[in-house]
Write a protein that holds these residues in place. Structure first.
Motif, PDB file in Angstrom:
ATOM      1  N   UNK A  59     -29.770 -26.115 -57.060  1.00  0.00           N
ATOM      2  CA  UNK A  59     -29.631 -27.117 -57.878  1.00  0.00           C
ATOM      3  C   UNK A  59     -29.541 -25.634 -59.235  1.00  0.00           C
ATOM      4  N   UNK A  60     -28.129 -25.240 -59.462  1.00  0.00           N
ATOM      5  CA  UNK A  60     -28.464 -24.652 -60.267  1.00  0.00           C
ATOM      6  C   UNK A  60     -28.949 -24.695 -61.773  1.00  0.00           C
ATOM      7  N   UNK A  61     -28.836 -25.420 -62.419  1.00  0.00           N
ATOM      8  CA  UNK A  61     -29.990 -25.727 -63.523  1.00  0.00           C
ATOM      9  C   UNK A  61     -30.886 -25.707 -63.591  1.00  0.00           C
ATOM     10  N   UNK A  62     -32.332 -25.713 -62.683  1.00  0.00           N
ATOM     11  CA  UNK A  62     -32.973 -25.445 -62.020  1.00  0.00           C
ATOM     12  C   UNK A  62     -33.280 -23.898 -61.826  1.00  0.00           C
ATOM     13  N   UNK A  63     -32.149 -23.294 -61.321  1.00  0.00           N
ATOM     14  CA  UNK A  63     -32.132 -21.896 -61.027  1.00  0.00           C
ATOM     15  C   UNK A  63     -31.713 -21.075 -61.950  1.00  0.00           C
ATOM     16  N   UNK A  64     -31.885 -21.816 -63.594  1.00  0.00           N
ATOM     17  CA  UNK A  64     -31.470 -20.947 -64.611  1.00  0.00           C
ATOM     18  C   UNK A  64     -29.908 -20.727 -64.903  1.00  0.00           C
ATOM     19  N   UNK A  65     -29.113 -21.539 -64.296  1.00  0.00           N
ATOM     20  CA  UNK A  65     -27.643 -21.118 -64.652  1.00  0.00           C
ATOM     21  C   UNK A  65     -27.146 -22.977 -65.336  1.00  0.00           C
ATOM     22  N   UNK A  66     -27.691 -23.180 -66.685  1.00  0.00           N
ATOM     23  CA  UNK A  66     -27.261 -24.302 -67.522  1.00  0.00           C
ATOM     24  C   UNK A  66     -25.545 -24.246 -68.259  1.00  0.00           C
ATOM     25  N   UNK A  67     -24.633 -23.689 -67.107  1.00  0.00           N
ATOM     26  CA  UNK A  67     -23.647 -23.693 -67.431  1.00  0.00           C
ATOM     27  C   UNK A  67     -22.840 -23.237 -66.649  1.00  0.00           C
ATOM     28  N   UNK A  91     -21.898 -12.467 -59.540  1.00  0.00           N
ATOM     29  CA  UNK A  91     -22.330 -13.101 -58.225  1.00  0.00           C
ATOM     30  C   UNK A  91     -22.080 -14.728 -59.056  1.00  0.00           C
ATOM     31  N   UNK A  92     -22.167 -14.610 -60.175  1.00  0.00           N
ATOM     32  CA  UNK A  92     -22.318 -16.155 -60.994  1.00  0.00           C
ATOM     33  C   UNK A  92     -20.717 -16.558 -60.873  1.00  0.00           C
ATOM     34  N   UNK A  93     -19.813 -16.443 -60.070  1.00  0.00           N
ATOM     35  CA  UNK A  93     -18.304 -16.684 -59.853  1.00  0.00           C
ATOM     36  C   UNK A  93     -18.984 -16.940 -58.254  1.00  0.00           C
ATOM     37  N   UNK A  94     -18.877 -17.967 -57.707  1.00  0.00           N
ATOM     38  CA  UNK A  94     -19.424 -19.529 -57.552  1.00  0.00           C
ATOM     39  C   UNK A  94     -18.560 -19.317 -56.358  1.00  0.00           C
ATOM     40  N   UNK A  95     -17.789 -19.644 -56.564  1.00  0.00           N
ATOM     41  CA  UNK A  95     -15.688 -19.813 -55.423  1.00  0.00           C
ATOM     42  C   UNK A  95     -15.147 -18.959 -55.836  1.00  0.00           C
ATOM     43  N   UNK A  96     -13.893 -19.129 -55.163  1.00  0.00           N
ATOM     44  CA  UNK A  96     -12.469 -18.838 -55.914  1.00  0.00           C
ATOM     45  C   UNK A  96     -11.437 -18.851 -54.710  1.00  0.00           C
ATOM     46  N   UNK A 110     -21.542 -20.160 -61.775  1.00  0.00           N
ATOM     47  CA  UNK A 110     -21.907 -20.686 -62.900  1.00  0.00           C
ATOM     48  C   UNK A 110     -22.692 -19.806 -63.528  1.00  0.00           C
ATOM     49  N   UNK A 111     -23.106 -19.914 -65.147  1.00  0.00           N
ATOM     50  CA  UNK A 111     -23.536 -19.538 -65.733  1.00  0.00           C
ATOM     51  C   UNK A 111     -24.996 -19.416 -66.755  1.00  0.00           C
TER      52      UNK A 111
END
Length: 151
Positions: A59-67, A91-96, A110-111
């Motif tokens: 869960x990105x938001x719970x892991x600290x990535x709100x955007x 590592x913020x780039x999840x997919x390309x 994810x930021x």
């Protein structure tokens, strides 16, 4: 490759995508095979490269990535190594995805904050023009491939 997959293989793949930690005994029950036959099929799918790994759904938001954002990049150059290096380092780039059309790359990012996203997009803009879309919500989460209609 897909022609080597039968209905049972696809059932195993669907179940493992739902829960990659399911014990083989439970997986066997779900696909109506013995544990040994199920284990053998999973190992075969792994050795064929059909199963490329097992991952946690974070869960990105719970892991600290709100955007969460989608960034499209028009890359006019023909030397992609510097960009690929940045992609592997951030590592913020999840997919390309390398795409056709006006944009050369589509990235899922994810930021931690809008400021964080702004800095990252600034780095990407050094490679070409960017267009950024903020994700309000995820209507459909990644579910993995299911059995193709013609299989």
């Amino acid at each position: 490759m897909a022609e080597n997959l039968d209905a049972t293989d696809w059932t195993i793949l669907v179940e493992l995508q739902r829960d990659g930690r399911v014990p083989f005994t439970e997986l066997a029950r779900r696909v109506n095979l013995s544990s040994s036959a199920t284990t053998e099929r999973v190992r075969r799918l792994e050795s064929m490269g059909v199963i490329a790994g097992y991952h946690a759904d974070v869960d990105l938001e719970k892991a600290g990535f709100a955007v969460l954002a989608v960034v499209r990049l028009k890359y006019p150059g023909n030397r992609h190594e510097p960009l690929h290096r940045l992609l592997s380092e951030r590592m913020e780039i999840l997919e390309c995805l390398r795409t056709t059309g006006d944009d050369c790359y589509t990235l899922k990012v994810a930021a931690a904050s809008m400021r964080h996203l702004e800095r990252l997009v600034g780095e990407l803009a050094e490679f070409g023009s960017t267009t950024t879309s903020i994700v309000y919500s995820q209507t459909l989460t990644y579910r993995g491939p299911q059995r193709p209609p013609d299989a």
